[in-house]
Design a protein around this motif. Structure first.
Motif: not given
Length: 59
Positions: A1-2, A4-6, A8-9, A12, A52
């Motif tokens: 997981m990049s 950026l993905d982290k 975004k998670d 959220d 967001t």
């Protein structure tokens, strides 16, 4: 997981805290600009909150 993905998670999962932080940042920027751009800053904060997590969680 990049990274950026982290990020975004995290956003959220913590939408309310992110919205509160955006509100505080907007208030500080408004203060430091002498309240000259309040309308623009408010629009920017609102748009950021909409983008967001689940969106704007302010009451």
């Amino acid at each position: 997981m990049s990274f950026l993905d982290k990020a975004k998670d995290f956003i959220d999962k913590h939408d309310e805290q992110v919205d509160q932080a955006l509100e505080k940042v907007g208030a500080e920027v408004d203060k430091r600009t002498g309240h000259k751009y309040t309308t623009h800053i408010d629009k920017g904060v609102d748009e950021a909150q909409k983008r967001t997590g689940e969106g704007d969680t302010r009451p």
